[in-house]
Every structure is written in C-alpha cells, then in structure tokens.
Design an enzyme around this catalytic site. Structure first.
Site, PDB file in Angstrom:
ATOM      1  N   HIS A  19      -1.421  -8.260   7.415  1.00 11.86           N
ATOM      2  CA  HIS A  19      -1.066  -6.846   7.292  1.00 11.86           C
ATOM      3  C   HIS A  19       0.314  -6.708   7.938  1.00 11.86           C
ATOM      4  O   HIS A  19       0.423  -6.726   9.177  1.00 11.86           O
ATOM      5  CB  HIS A  19      -2.059  -5.946   8.031  1.00 11.86           C
ATOM      6  CG  HIS A  19      -3.472  -6.050   7.565  1.00 11.86           C
ATOM      7  ND1 HIS A  19      -4.048  -5.143   6.703  1.00 11.86           N
ATOM      8  CD2 HIS A  19      -4.430  -6.948   7.861  1.00 11.86           C
ATOM      9  CE1 HIS A  19      -5.301  -5.477   6.484  1.00 11.86           C
ATOM     10  NE2 HIS A  19      -5.564  -6.577   7.173  1.00 11.86           N
ATOM     11  N   HIS A  58      -4.713 -12.114   9.709  1.00 11.40           N
ATOM     12  CA  HIS A  58      -6.148 -11.876   9.909  1.00 11.40           C
ATOM     13  C   HIS A  58      -6.978 -13.006   9.310  1.00 11.40           C
ATOM     14  O   HIS A  58      -7.168 -13.076   8.091  1.00 11.40           O
ATOM     15  CB  HIS A  58      -6.524 -10.535   9.287  1.00 11.40           C
ATOM     16  CG  HIS A  58      -7.917 -10.092   9.616  1.00 11.40           C
ATOM     17  ND1 HIS A  58      -8.491  -8.975   9.054  1.00 11.40           N
ATOM     18  CD2 HIS A  58      -8.865 -10.606  10.441  1.00 11.40           C
ATOM     19  CE1 HIS A  58      -9.714  -8.822   9.522  1.00 11.40           C
ATOM     20  NE2 HIS A  58      -9.964  -9.810  10.349  1.00 11.40           N
ATOM     21  N   ASP A  76       0.806  -1.220   0.000  1.00 10.91           N
ATOM     22  CA  ASP A  76       0.000   0.000   0.000  1.00 10.91           C
ATOM     23  C   ASP A  76       0.839   1.269   0.000  1.00 10.91           C
ATOM     24  O   ASP A  76       0.372   2.320  -0.455  1.00 10.91           O
ATOM     25  CB  ASP A  76      -0.930   0.009   1.226  1.00 10.91           C
ATOM     26  CG  ASP A  76      -2.106  -0.941   1.052  1.00 10.91           C
ATOM     27  OD1 ASP A  76      -2.412  -1.294  -0.096  1.00 10.91           O
ATOM     28  OD2 ASP A  76      -2.708  -1.334   2.056  1.00 10.91           O
ATOM     29  N   GLY A  89      -8.370   1.817  -0.831  1.00 10.47           N
ATOM     30  CA  GLY A  89      -9.323   0.820  -1.289  1.00 10.47           C
ATOM     31  C   GLY A  89     -10.337   0.491  -0.215  1.00 10.47           C
ATOM     32  O   GLY A  89     -11.061   1.362   0.281  1.00 10.47           O
ATOM     33  N   ASN A  90     -10.382  -0.762   0.184  1.00 11.17           N
ATOM     34  CA  ASN A  90     -11.382  -1.214   1.160  1.00 11.17           C
ATOM     35  C   ASN A  90     -10.959  -0.986   2.595  1.00 11.17           C
ATOM     36  O   ASN A  90     -11.816  -0.921   3.491  1.00 11.17           O
ATOM     37  CB  ASN A  90     -11.678  -2.708   0.957  1.00 11.17           C
ATOM     38  CG  ASN A  90     -10.412  -3.565   1.036  1.00 11.17           C
ATOM     39  OD1 ASN A  90      -9.470  -3.362   0.266  1.00 11.17           O
ATOM     40  ND2 ASN A  90     -10.379  -4.508   1.950  1.00 11.17           N
ATOM     41  N   TYR A  91      -9.673  -0.862   2.862  1.00 13.26           N
ATOM     42  CA  TYR A  91      -9.197  -0.724   4.246  1.00 13.26           C
ATOM     43  C   TYR A  91      -8.894   0.729   4.590  1.00 13.26           C
ATOM     44  O   TYR A  91      -8.502   1.533   3.740  1.00 13.26           O
ATOM     45  CB  TYR A  91      -7.933  -1.562   4.472  1.00 13.26           C
ATOM     46  CG  TYR A  91      -8.209  -2.923   5.074  1.00 13.26           C
ATOM     47  CD1 TYR A  91      -8.564  -3.047   6.419  1.00 13.26           C
ATOM     48  CD2 TYR A  91      -8.133  -4.075   4.317  1.00 13.26           C
ATOM     49  CE1 TYR A  91      -8.816  -4.286   6.979  1.00 13.26           C
ATOM     50  CE2 TYR A  91      -8.389  -5.334   4.862  1.00 13.26           C
ATOM     51  CZ  TYR A  91      -8.735  -5.431   6.198  1.00 13.26           C
ATOM     52  OH  TYR A  91      -9.000  -6.656   6.754  1.00 13.26           O
ATOM     53  N   LEU A 109       0.925   4.633  -2.564  1.00 13.93           N
ATOM     54  CA  LEU A 109       1.260   5.884  -1.880  1.00 13.93           C
ATOM     55  C   LEU A 109       0.214   6.209  -0.803  1.00 13.93           C
ATOM     56  O   LEU A 109      -0.709   7.008  -1.011  1.00 13.93           O
ATOM     57  CB  LEU A 109       1.389   7.049  -2.859  1.00 13.93           C
ATOM     58  CG  LEU A 109       2.358   6.864  -4.030  1.00 13.93           C
ATOM     59  CD1 LEU A 109       2.506   8.176  -4.800  1.00 13.93           C
ATOM     60  CD2 LEU A 109       3.707   6.351  -3.592  1.00 13.93           C
ATOM     61  N   VAL A 110       0.404   5.608   0.358  1.00 11.93           N
ATOM     62  CA  VAL A 110      -0.585   5.707   1.432  1.00 11.93           C
ATOM     63  C   VAL A 110      -0.801   7.151   1.879  1.00 11.93           C
ATOM     64  O   VAL A 110      -1.910   7.529   2.288  1.00 11.93           O
ATOM     65  CB  VAL A 110      -0.167   4.791   2.606  1.00 11.93           C
ATOM     66  CG1 VAL A 110       1.044   5.335   3.344  1.00 11.93           C
ATOM     67  CG2 VAL A 110      -1.316   4.546   3.557  1.00 11.93           C
TER      68      VAL A 110
END
Length: 640
Positions: free
Chosen positions: A438, A597, A303, A385-387, A308-309
């Site tokens: 993660h 997870h 990510d 995205g989703n997280y 590029l978080v």
C-alpha cells in the site's frame, strides 16, 4: 458523548464563503447546465470525475477576486470519447474542453455504473458461464464479480480499449463473506464501451475455499466478550476548537477544510500562530500492487486516480467511528450524471488527549511539573472494494503535524495452491492472501514562513577516531542542500536517521538560522516491482520516498491526471523533466509511504488496523518550547 453536528450543507447559501471552500450542490448543477448548453452532455455522456478547479495560489494569498471553476472528466459510454472540461460558474461558460487520446493520455476513472454493467455483461457471457459450470457453480445469483482496473501491459488488443478485468467470488448465502470464497484461475476481460466480454482466461482450477469468513456470525467469531467496561470521553465545557463553515481554529493552529471526490480530505492554508506552514496538504494518489507473478500479475489498484477514493467516503457514526465531542462536515460529490450527492458526516473533527506533553522532577529546585499533550484530529474513512482506509491528520500543541493512514477491511484473496507458496499466506484452509504493498503519496505544498523555501537532507553518523575525536564518540549531522528537481528524488535511510528539513530562505530564528519544519519518514520499502515493469512505469512516484518540485498549479496528481490505463511516465517523472531550480523557491514535497503487507493469520477474516504515516516537526521554527504556557491538568499536578 455529544455530536455538535456542524455541517456545511446546513447553510442556506448556495455560493462559497471562501475561494477554497468545496463546490456546493448549486455550483455543480450550474456547471452541469453550462456543459449541457455547450452540447457536451449528450446521452450517453457520463461524469467520471467532477470537482473544484482551485483558484490560483497567488490570487488566494493576495485576497484578489477569484473565479469559481469546476473541472469534469466526461466519458461517452457509447463510443469511448473522453473529454477534460473546465467551466466558469460565474461567467457561465466553458473555459476549455480537451478530447483525450486514450493511448497516450490514459482512460477516465471507473464510473459508478460500470460496476452494475459489468455484473450483467459477465453473467451473460457463455464462455464465462461454461467455466463457472465446470467448477460446479451453476447459480450465478450466488457469484459476485469484482471488476479490476486493467493497467497497461503491451497487449494491443487489451490496451486499445476501455476495459476491466473481472475476478469472481462465491457467496452461497446472503450474509456469507464472498472474499472467503474466491473462484480462482479464471478472469473475464470486459470492454466497457462495446459492453461485452472479449476474452476469458481460464488457466487453472483450484477448489473454491469452503470455510466461512463471516466475522459477524457467532459460529465464526464466538460469543462477544463481556469483560470490556465502558469508556466515556467528555468535555463538559465543549471542545477547544471553533469551526466557522470550513475554517477551523484550535489553539495556535488555523486551516481550511476541503473535500474532493478524487482525493477526499484536503487541508488548506495551515498556519501556526499566524505564520504559514503548508498551503495545501492532501493524499493525491495511492497504488496497491500485488506481488503474485502468475495469473494475477496485472492486479494493481490506483485507488485515488482510478476509483476516486473521495467518492466512497463513509458516513461516520458517533460512538462507532468517532468518540468524544465531535464536529462533522458533510461532503458533496456527484453521480455519473453530474447530480450532487451529500455524504453526511463525511469528515470528523475532534480533540484527543495524547499522554504526556512534557514532564520534569528537578533534583535541585524541587519543582515537579507535568503537562498533558493534546491533539486536534481531522479525518475521514473510505471503503474501496475490500479495503477500508482511514485518513487522519493530527495537529499537536507543540507545533507537530502528523499524517496517519489506518488500513483495515478484508484481505483480497485467492485460492492457495498448496505447499509453501512464496507469494501468499494461507489464512484459512485452501485460502490465500497474496503479498502486496500500500503506497500512498502525500502532496505537501509547503509555505514555511512564506513562499521562499528550500530542502536540506539531514543524515546523522558517528565520526571515526581522529585528532578532533580522540575517543571516537562524536556524532554529527551531514547536511546536503537539494537545489534542483533532478537531485531531489531521494530514499529514506533508517541507518542514517535521514530526515528532510524544509527551511525558509527569508526568515530566521533568534540565533540567525532559518526557521524550518522537518519531515520524518518511515523507512519502509518503496515500490518493489522491477523498475522496467509496467506497474513501475505507471507508478513512478512510488520509486522514491521523496520528490521536490517547483510549484505548478497544473501538477496536482502524483501519477498524472488520467491514471486508468495510462501507458506510463505521467505525474512526477514528467514534472521533474524540466529540472527546475528548487532552492529558495515555491516548492512542493511529494512523500511516498506505506507498508509492504505479507498477510498474517491474524489479518483474517477482517484485518485489525495497520498504521503508517509521517511526521512534520518544527525545527527552529520557534525560539523555545512553544508549550510552556500550557497549564497543568489539575492543581495537584503542579508543585514547586
């Protein structure tokens, strides 16, 4: 609740007050002009990354004059040519411009514009449309496509090109949660340069899960509960910290706040009572590998390096994301054309009460004492995205530093094949949430009482019965000095209480022992993919909990500079190849942490925060408890 609304963008100056301050909008524009004048920005060249190339550590610490340089990752979306550029803003010139070999160097990060382009490309492809029609999905306006970075898997036709793999989700209504309705078994492979789908894999058909996941719909969540009473957090005299531009001071702590489009929040020159502890702290990489070995074997996100978080940082809202007496800092990032964009309230700074600091009721002298712990919080949140990820740094009155990641958002889903499936959890009828990890990488450029540091691995163990331990109750520490980079790739061991102590090799405490800070890891698994797997080759940093390297200003990212479609071996594996001496040197700690997870039913349709992180504690850094001078919280909390 109040909002002190301290924002870097409100200052009139265009230049930085300090060489480590983030790049300003004016600097980004100036750098863009320099590149344009050098012929580097001819259309359709786009910026995949643009940020501050930090001044050398030695110059900053010496207070010497420093150059303000910017680094840009440029990609020509017409022919795929990628260029790594560094410019000097004051000198108005290009310092370097290196053209990449994508097969050896990797590809540039995903562009903002790639998302919209992929949507158009996929929805115009006849093979993909036919596959959707076979599943009864004829209205493409109700299908959401999800581009996923491709990785490298040794398929020549894939690996030679800049590409993404695209999954699909149905969204029947405007407010439906698309993640609840995966269209499984089909993926479109998109060439981002040729702007076409070059392959469609259609391996199986499973029914699109139908149950709504719209957690904002009362029919799904039920009525809001009415039993929660208000909590108000107030500081009538204001906060105890001061924020001067990007310089933050609180109690004995001081530091500088930075922000980067790739890493997000960065912390610089962290010191306690004027004594240096960490020169630079950041989370420069994370990988989220998924564990389903079948259709989605390629699903693994970096990510930070690929997406590029920092660019996806949220604008935080008082009372929603941050509670109390808050100071905010804006962040400046740029779009695909290098134009600056402000993220308002990107960084949140506040204090929190954190329970008991220390307490004792003495049975001999009658003293009854309690003190409250307090911590300074510096944080930001990013949605990829989703997280959604919250990055929190805590600084405590007793000299402790803690980093905590708060992961929330929505699980990435697939269709459930039925029965017992080893690699996913059925979270709604026919809806699966695959197992994944993660794994975050912290980069800690340590300066414990100066630049000369060393690392000791400390294990604890019981001792067997013997002449010196006749009753078998002895407990001892086993200390191993890590002297070379080849020796310093280490795993946590909860059974041995393993920690890593960063010591000064120049300064001692009053008992003649080195001053130190100790890293306390969480003993969770590191990368579980086979060491010979393609993802392991690219995520070498995630194969150990700890690495120690000798400081090198060019070694900034755990998985290397260009992560997207890199063939592997970059980053930490390359850094340690020289096997440099790290004993009494200027060293950097790289710490891998994070959860594996296996999703729970309780994680759907939106996931409660899951926490992970690490702690750094002073160990002989002070000569006694440094919080003896903290006053009691109220007069009645003190009795002699």
């Amino acid at each position: 609740m109040t909002d002190t609304a301290v924002r870097a963008g409100e200052t009139a100056r265009s230049g930085p007050a300090h060489p480590l301050d983030p790049a300003t909008p004016a600097e980004y524009l100036a750098g863009r002009d320099i590149m344009a004048a050098a012929g580097l920005l001819t259309d359709p060249v786009r910026f995949a990354y643009y940020g501050l190339e930090e001044a050398p550590k030695g110059d900053v610490l010496a207070g010497a004059a420093t150059d303000r340089r910017l680094r840009a990752f440029l990609v020509n979306t017409g022919n795929g040519v990628s260029t790594d550029v560094v410019v000097s803003v004051p000198e108005a010139k290009v310092i370097s411009a290196r053209q990449l070999d994508p097969r050896a160097d990797g590809q540039m990060p995903i562009l903002d514009s790639d998302f919209a382009a992929v949507d158009e490309i996929v929805k115009a492809d006849p093979d993909w449309l036919a596959a959707m029609a076979r599943r009864g999905l004829d209205d493409v306006s109700k299908i959401r496509v999800c581009p996923i970075t491709a990785g490298v898997f040794g398929v020549a036709d894939d690996d030679r090109r800049r590409m993404v793999r695209v999954l699909a989700f149905a969204q029947p209504g405007e407010h439906d949660l698309a993640w609840a309705h995966p269209v499984d078994g089909i993926a479109a492979y998109v060439d981002l340069i040729e702007k076409r789908v070059f392959k469609v894999t259609d391996e199986f058909e499973l029914a699109v899960p139908a149950e709504s996941g719209d957690y904002d719909d009362e029919a799904v969540r039920g009525p809001h509960r009415s039993t929660l009473k208000p909590i108000e957090i107030t500081q009538p005299e204001g906060p105890s910290f001061t924020l001067n531009g990007h310089e933050l001071n609180w109690q004995d702590w001081s530091m500088r706040i930075g922000f980067d489009a790739r890493e997000g929040l960065t912390l610089h020159q962290i010191s306690n009572d004027g004594r240096p502890v960490i020169y630079r702290a950041s989370i420069p990489e994370m990988v989220v590998p998924y564990g389903d070995p079948q259709f989605r074997y390629w699903q693994a996100y970096f990510d930070t390096g690929e997406y590029l978080v920092g660019k996806w940082a949220n604008s935080l809202e008082l009372g929603c994301d941050c509670l109390g007496e808050i100071a905010y800092l804006d962040a400046t990032v740029t779009d695909d054309t290098g134009q600056p964009r402000d993220i308002v309230n990107a960084i949140c700074i506040h204090e929190e009460d954190f329970g008991i600091l220390w307490k004792h009721t003495d049975i001999f002298n009658g003293s009854v004492q309690s003190r409250r712990q307090r911590r300074l919080v510096v944080s930001f949140f990013s949605t990829v995205g989703n997280y959604d990820y919250g990055f929190y740094w805590y600084f405590y009155l007793d000299g402790t530093i803690e980093c905590e990641i708060k992961a929330t958002g929505v699980l990435f889903t697939s269709a459930h094949p039925g029965g017992d499936h080893a690699y996913s959890t059925e979270v709604a009828p026919g809806l699966a949430a695959p197992v994944h990890q993660h794994l975050f990488s912290a980069r800690l450029d340590m300066t414990v009482d100066g630049l000369a540091n060393a690392v000791e691995e400390v294990d604890v163990s019981g001792r067997p019965i013997g002449p010196d331990n006749p009753y078998g109750n002895a407990i001892a520490q086993e200390v191993t000095r890590l002297t070379r980079e080849s020796q310093a790739g280490r795993r946590a061991d909860g059974a041995r209480g393993r920690t890593w102590r960063v010591i000064s090799t120049e300064r001692e405490n009053r008992f003649g022992r080195p001053t130190a800070f100790t890293l306390y890891p969480e003993s969770a698994p590191v990368l579980l993919a086979d060491p010979a797997s393609p993802v392991a080759a690219r995520a070498g940093f995630a194969q150990n909990h700890l690495w120690v390297t000798r400081y090198d200003p060019d070694q900034r990212y755990s998985a290397g500079d260009f992560v997207n479609q890199h063939p592997g071996g970059a980053g930490i594996p390359a850094f340690i190849a020289g096997d440099r001496d790290i004993d009494g040197a200027d060293i950097v700690l790289w710490h891998t942490f994070g959860p594996t997870h296996f999703p729970r039913l309780e994680d759907w349709p939106v996931m409660p925060v899951a926490r992970c992180g690490f702690v750094l504690k002073p160990t002989g850094f002070f000569d006694r408890n440094p919080t003896l001078d903290v006053p009691p919280p109220a007069s009645h909390c003190h009795a002699d």
